[in-house]
Design a protein around this motif. Structure first.
Motif, PDB file in Angstrom:
ATOM      1  N   UNK A 142      -5.170  -9.480  -6.049  1.00  0.00           N
ATOM      2  CA  UNK A 142      -6.526  -9.009  -5.740  1.00  0.00           C
ATOM      3  C   UNK A 142      -6.725  -8.929  -4.234  1.00  0.00           C
ATOM      4  N   UNK A 143      -6.244  -9.970  -3.534  1.00  0.00           N
ATOM      5  CA  UNK A 143      -6.396 -10.001  -2.080  1.00  0.00           C
ATOM      6  C   UNK A 143      -5.575  -8.895  -1.426  1.00  0.00           C
ATOM      7  N   UNK A 144      -4.319  -8.756  -1.889  1.00  0.00           N
ATOM      8  CA  UNK A 144      -3.456  -7.724  -1.317  1.00  0.00           C
ATOM      9  C   UNK A 144      -4.082  -6.339  -1.512  1.00  0.00           C
ATOM     10  N   UNK A 145      -4.668  -6.120  -2.689  1.00  0.00           N
ATOM     11  CA  UNK A 145      -5.310  -4.834  -2.959  1.00  0.00           C
ATOM     12  C   UNK A 145      -6.491  -4.628  -2.025  1.00  0.00           C
ATOM     13  N   UNK A 146      -7.218  -5.713  -1.750  1.00  0.00           N
ATOM     14  CA  UNK A 146      -8.422  -5.607  -0.924  1.00  0.00           C
ATOM     15  C   UNK A 146      -8.088  -5.330   0.541  1.00  0.00           C
TER      16      UNK A 146
ATOM     17  N   UNK B 102       0.833  -1.213   0.000  1.00  0.00           N
ATOM     18  CA  UNK B 102       0.000   0.000   0.000  1.00  0.00           C
ATOM     19  C   UNK B 102       0.867   1.262   0.000  1.00  0.00           C
ATOM     20  N   UNK B 103       0.375   2.300  -0.622  1.00  0.00           N
ATOM     21  CA  UNK B 103       1.149   3.540  -0.718  1.00  0.00           C
ATOM     22  C   UNK B 103       1.432   4.118   0.670  1.00  0.00           C
TER      23      UNK B 103
ATOM     24  N   UNK C  92      -4.748   0.393  -4.282  1.00  0.00           N
ATOM     25  CA  UNK C  92      -3.848   1.342  -3.641  1.00  0.00           C
ATOM     26  C   UNK C  92      -2.394   0.845  -3.686  1.00  0.00           C
ATOM     27  N   UNK C  93      -2.159  -0.249  -4.396  1.00  0.00           N
ATOM     28  CA  UNK C  93      -0.830  -0.869  -4.335  1.00  0.00           C
ATOM     29  C   UNK C  93       0.157  -0.213  -5.304  1.00  0.00           C
TER      30      UNK C  93
END
Lengths: 231, 278
Positions: free
Chosen positions: B185-189, B115-116, B209-210
């Motif tokens: 997808x999971x990491x983004x979620x 994440x940023x 947000x990745x």
């Protein structure tokens, strides 16, 4: 939320452009699932009717088995078919793994119990009404089966549609035995899984919209047949 | 009467369906390649395979799975060619006699995305070990493939190098047992960190947000190798056509095709068939 809007736009564009890739995928989906449904009907309808109409040892066990098998997990069926059709498996010489035929086999195994179990219930109910009449007429077993199936045909149509719904919607079995090979074994559900894994969620959902439209068309066609024949 | 119409209906449906059952493709000359999700999902195969098919008339059917599963498919004799990215597993595949020769094809690299907001403060780092230690110390969510794929195996090796056993953590390390895309997808979620190959990342659309936070460490190198499944082990392996594909991949023409595949001007894979020891 805007993904939902995008999905419909994507679906509309795919259909409007008559996207050749999509046409192939839709065609294969229909071919695999409809063939599996047809085979399942040919096996499951007489099987279910026979279990309902005839008394034989182990009948209750068969009924229990069919009812349980309605809930077979597609991924387990896929795995079993995979191991059997693999080159290292008992039917490996046929070279059927990663072909549409393998997908048809897996889906047929999934749907036969559904068709047979539900047919059994419907025919059993019907026997309460017609059983005496058939006995009085002294019809043979084959005639009995056909008469019962024929009498119940509109209910059976719903069962077959349920089977089609199960076949066209499942992804677990066809993914494993088909391998999701581009233009060979890629169907609607495996495409949706693939686009999801690529992170193209609007396209994945758009394909979902098309799949449901397709399912709607099949059910609509069945309803039309039913209405016209009944009238 | 009713019975007849029922039988007729069935027969009509049967005729309709059987009529529609026909071979999907006209080409009967094809090989099956067990490969990885990164080569398929990144669009590489879509770009290079038509060039090979046009030249040779051999259709290439790709079954894209994690490296572990792809190797298993090949070991069962269900593929003619294996094209994956985990050299120790590939060397073992050859040592066990499932192939006679592994050839290096290309490389790309892994990156750590996150994440940023970057709660573990690893952004801009070129030291992947230090970065993983920070993520573990911050107990920031880290989503792992957990599927025995090449990427998963490389990730596990990196945790080992960092001296951290993430599986003992209290829930921040999430092994989801799925492919690269599902992992992203999971990491983004969950706004978590994840390790991905650069090719999949560049072609991935649901980034949320990745962003890439760690890259450029030599230990993030990701080598791909190709091998023909040993026809002495499985007589049905299409040795000539499979070998033709292997040879083409490492030929000047195949290597150029790999180099030519770009997304937004970025190369995804770098051919290195001629690099000794790759």
């Amino acid at each position: 939320m805007h993904e939902f809007g995008l999905a419909f736009v994507t679906a509309f564009h795919l259909i409007a452009d008559f996207d050749p890739g999509l046409v192939g995928i839709v065609g294969l989906s229909l071919r695999v699932s409809l063939t599996a449904v047809l085979l399942s009907a040919l096996i499951g309808l007489p099987l279910g009717a026979a279990v309902a109409a005839f008394r034989f040892p182990g009948r209750r066990a068969v009924t229990l088995f069919l009812n349980t098998a309605m809930g077979l997990p597609p991924v387990v069926v896929g795995l079993i078919v995979y191991l059997i059709l693999s080159r290292s498996g008992p039917l490996g010489v046929l070279g059927l793994l990663f072909t549409p035929t393998a997908m048809i086999v897996a889906q047929t195994l999934l749907i036969v119990p559904i068709v047979a179990a539900l047919t059994r219930q419907i025919v059993e109910d019907l026997l309460v009404e017609y059983g005496d009449l058939l006995r009085v007429m002294g019809t043979g077993p084959v005639t009995t089966l056909f008469t019962l199936l024929s009498e119940a045909r509109w209910s059976l149509l719903t069962i077959v549609l349920a089977g089609f719904g199960r076949a066209s919607a499942e992804v677990g079995a066809v993914m494993i035995v088909g391998g999701n090979i581009d233009r060979v074994t890629r169907v609607m559900t495996t495409s949706i899984a693939l686009e999801t894994s690529k992170g193209d969620l609007p396209l994945a959902l758009g394909l979902g919209v098309i799949l449901m439209t397709l399912s709607l068309s099949v059910n609509f066609a069945a309803a039309m047949v039913r209405e016209t024949r009944r009238a | 009467m009713l019975r007849r119409s029922f039988v007729l209906g069935c027969a009509a449906a049967a005729a309709l369906l059987l009529g529609s059952v026909q071979p999907t493709t006209a080409a009967d000359r094809f090989i099956t390649v067990a490969s990885t999700t990164s080569t398929e999902d990144s669009g590489l195969f879509k770009s290079i395979l038509p060039k090979f098919t046009e030249k040779t008339g051999i259709e290439v059917r790709v079954v894209a799975k994690g490296t572990g599963q792809a190797i298993d498919i090949a070991k069962r004799g269900d593929a003619d060619v294996l094209f994956v990215h985990h050299k120790p597993s590939e060397d073992k595949f050859v040592a066990e006699g499932f192939s006679t020769e592994r050839k290096p094809v290309m490389y790309n690299d892994f990156v750590i995305v996150g994440p940023k907001a970057d709660p573990a403060k690893v952004g801009g780092s070129k030291d992947v070990s230090a970065a993983l230690k920070s993520i573990a110390a911050a107990k920031a969510p880290f989503v792992s493939r957990g599927d025995d794929s090449g990427t998963h195996k490389s990730e596990q090796a990196l945790w080992k190098t960092a001296g951290v056993d993430p599986t003992t953590g209290d829930g921040w390390y999430r092994a989801i047992g799925q492919g690269m895309g599902a992992t992203l997808n999971t990491a983004a979620a969950v706004s978590g960190y994840a390790m991905t190959d650069r090719a999949t990342w560049l072609s991935f659309k649901n980034r949320g947000d990745l962003d890439i936070l760690v890259e450029g460490d030599k230990r993030l190198f990701n080598q791909y190798g190709v091998m023909l499944v040993n026809p002495a082990k499985f007589s049905h392996v299409k040795a000539a056509d499979g070998q033709a594909f292997v040879d083409w991949l490492v030929s000047a023409e195949g290597q150029q095709a790999i180099a030519d595949y770009k997304i937004n001007g970025n190369s995804l894979f770098f051919p290195n068939a001629n690099e000794p020891g790759a």
